[in-house]
Design a protein around this motif. Structure first.
Motif, PDB file in Angstrom:
ATOM      1  N   GLY A   1      -5.131   3.863  -2.321  1.00 38.84           N
ATOM      2  CA  GLY A   1      -4.637   3.772  -3.688  1.00 38.84           C
ATOM      3  C   GLY A   1      -3.303   3.082  -3.800  1.00 38.84           C
ATOM      4  O   GLY A   1      -3.001   2.437  -4.820  1.00 38.84           O
ATOM      5  N   ALA A   2      -2.475   3.191  -2.761  1.00 40.40           N
ATOM      6  CA  ALA A   2      -1.173   2.532  -2.784  1.00 40.40           C
ATOM      7  C   ALA A   2      -1.304   1.025  -2.712  1.00 40.40           C
ATOM      8  O   ALA A   2      -0.453   0.298  -3.215  1.00 40.40           O
ATOM      9  N   VAL A   3      -2.376   0.545  -2.068  1.00 38.84           N
ATOM     10  CA  VAL A   3      -2.558  -0.896  -1.883  1.00 38.84           C
ATOM     11  C   VAL A   3      -3.475  -1.484  -2.950  1.00 38.84           C
ATOM     12  O   VAL A   3      -3.198  -2.541  -3.525  1.00 38.84           O
ATOM     13  N   LEU A   4      -4.572  -0.792  -3.208  1.00 40.38           N
ATOM     14  CA  LEU A   4      -5.591  -1.310  -4.115  1.00 40.38           C
ATOM     15  C   LEU A   4      -5.173  -1.050  -5.559  1.00 40.38           C
ATOM     16  O   LEU A   4      -4.770   0.054  -5.912  1.00 40.38           O
ATOM     17  N   GLY A   5      -5.235  -2.065  -6.396  1.00 44.61           N
ATOM     18  CA  GLY A   5      -4.839  -1.902  -7.792  1.00 44.61           C
ATOM     19  C   GLY A   5      -5.704  -2.753  -8.703  1.00 44.61           C
ATOM     20  O   GLY A   5      -6.573  -3.510  -8.251  1.00 44.61           O
ATOM     21  N   PRO A   6      -5.477  -2.664 -10.017  1.00 42.98           N
ATOM     22  CA  PRO A   6      -6.299  -3.400 -10.976  1.00 42.98           C
ATOM     23  C   PRO A   6      -6.148  -4.909 -10.877  1.00 42.98           C
ATOM     24  O   PRO A   6      -6.919  -5.650 -11.480  1.00 42.98           O
TER      25      PRO A   6
END
Length: 424
Positions: A31-36
């Motif tokens: 979640g810290a790396v993957l974003g919209p």
């Protein structure tokens, strides 16, 4: 890629009660790396380099390995660290720490407008609402939620991450049978310069590994647990990013639409995907922007406390408080970006330059603070590769350069300010 109230810097960790296991730790790191940004980055990278943009994806994935392992090593050795700015301060002093803090704080107005624009683009393509209006509504809702004290919970963060992973995986699996080899030719229409340009914008999707430095103390196995979660997260990110880059190019070609995931899902499962991706895009962008604002407003209060912003902005930054003044400054800084910066590619490149500088500063600090041996060698490799990636940002490095001057200027003004009760 975004901070929250637990830290003073750019991560997406959450408050946890008790110890966390491998699954939750991996979810937090992913979640810290993957974003919209992943909703639009395949299009921007392909526009810059054509099918050769796959080389940029692969290069940045290779960079992620030493960077992620370095931050995991920092987390094991300094489990109570407050963020990259803390590492930079420990290694290089107060001025460098302030600069690193400003690189993130100054990137937030660019990043949240970029994120809202991504959501707006999908809303316009799938639900028919004007994209700029949708972007404004997403921003207003996120600032309003933070002003009311409604911040994204840890469980909701993980849920949004799971939703994005599911969306990417479904798009890749459903559309993969429709890959046409013709779409990979010509492979490099813009040469190596195009690949470098693609890497510059893709940095937006490869920051956030510093979140590992905050998680060590939360694992039942505080040493091996963090490393294992980092390795699993690296594998998951690699599979997702390579899958999205290869399938989007193979199915849609280098001239893919600005909403590639909608196009992939429509190819794989039909028109029903259109409204679904619109709603999902709104949820993902709102969740990310909401968390960005929550953490950045507290970072602004911390910068003011430490003299890197006028002290007036420090109010409300204590645990449990709401830093309205710092949040108000973010609103003021975001408005001109929203009004004048209509180019999403430009916004993402400028944000990427700032966050790439943050990553480079963090791994460089690790070279100074980690003991000699395997971990320091990994940090050296990560620093070298980060500097190369930073160079890919090109002219957009002027943004972190200006922010560095702002940070140093603020510190100088703070040093000249008379102490309370002092007489001239």
């Amino acid at each position: 890629m975004v901070p929250n109230e637990r830290t003073t810097f750019s991560d997406m960790t959450v408050r946890t009660s008790g110890r966390i296991g491998l699954g939750q730790g991996t979810a937090l790191l992913v979640g810290a790396v993957l974003g919209p940004g992943m909703l639009v980055l395949p299009h921007l990278a392909a526009s810059a380099a054509g099918p050769a943009s796959m080389l940029a994806w692969a290069w940045l994935l290779a960079l992620s390995v030493p960077v992620a392992l370095t931050f995991a090593a920092l987390g094991v050795r300094y489990p109570d660290a407050g963020g990259v700015a803390s590492f930079v301060g420990l290694a290089f002093g107060r001025h460098a720490s302030a600069v690193a803090g400003w690189w993130f704080y100054g990137a937030v107005p660019l990043g949240i407008v970029a994120g809202a624009s991504v959501g707006g683009r999908y809303v316009e393509a799938t639900l028919g609402v004007h994209g700029v209006l949708a972007a404004c509504l997403i921003l207003m809702a996120a600032f309003g939620a933070n002003a009311a004290g409604l911040r994204t919970s840890g469980g909701l963060q993980i849920g949004l991450v799971a939703l994005l992973v599911a969306l990417l995986a479904t798009a890749v699996i459903a559309a993969a049978p429709h890959i046409d080899p013709v779409n990979f030719t010509p492979f490099a229409p813009y040469g190596l310069a195009g690949v470098a340009g693609a890497a510059g914008v893709l940095m937006f999707a490869f920051v956030g590994w510093e979140a590992a430095s905050h998680l060590s103390a939360e694992f039942a196995d505080s040493r091996r647990g963090l490393v294992r979660a980092t390795v699993v997260a690296l594998a998951a990110i690699t599979a997702l990013y390579l899958g999205v880059s290869i399938v989007s190019l193979g199915v849609l070609g280098a001239d893919m639409p600005g909403v590639p995931l909608t196009a992939l899902l429509e190819t794989g499962i039909g028109a029903v995907a259109r409204p679904i991706t619109g709603v999902v895009a709104v949820l993902l962008t709102f969740g990310a922007i909401n968390t960005y604002i929550a953490g950045a407003s507290r970072l602004g209060a911390a910068l003011a406390r430490d003299g890197a912003l006028p002290g007036w902005f420090a109010r409300g930054g204590a645990p449990g408080g709401t830093p309205y003044r710092s949040m108000g400054l973010l609103v003021v800084l975001s408005l001109p970006v929203l009004i004048w910066a209509v180019d999403l590619d430009l916004l993402m490149r400028a944000t990427s330059a700032c966050l790439a500088a943050v990553t480079a500063a963090g791994v460089a600090a690790a070279v100074r603070v980690l003991p000699a041996g395997r971990h320091r060698n990994t940090a050296v490799a990560g620093t070298g590769m980060s500097l190369v990636a930073l160079a890919f940002c090109g002219v957009h490095l002027v943004v972190p350069a200006v922010l560095a001057l702002v940070a140093l200027g603020m510190l100088r003004l703070s040093a000249r300010r008379p102490l309370p009760g002092a007489r001239g």
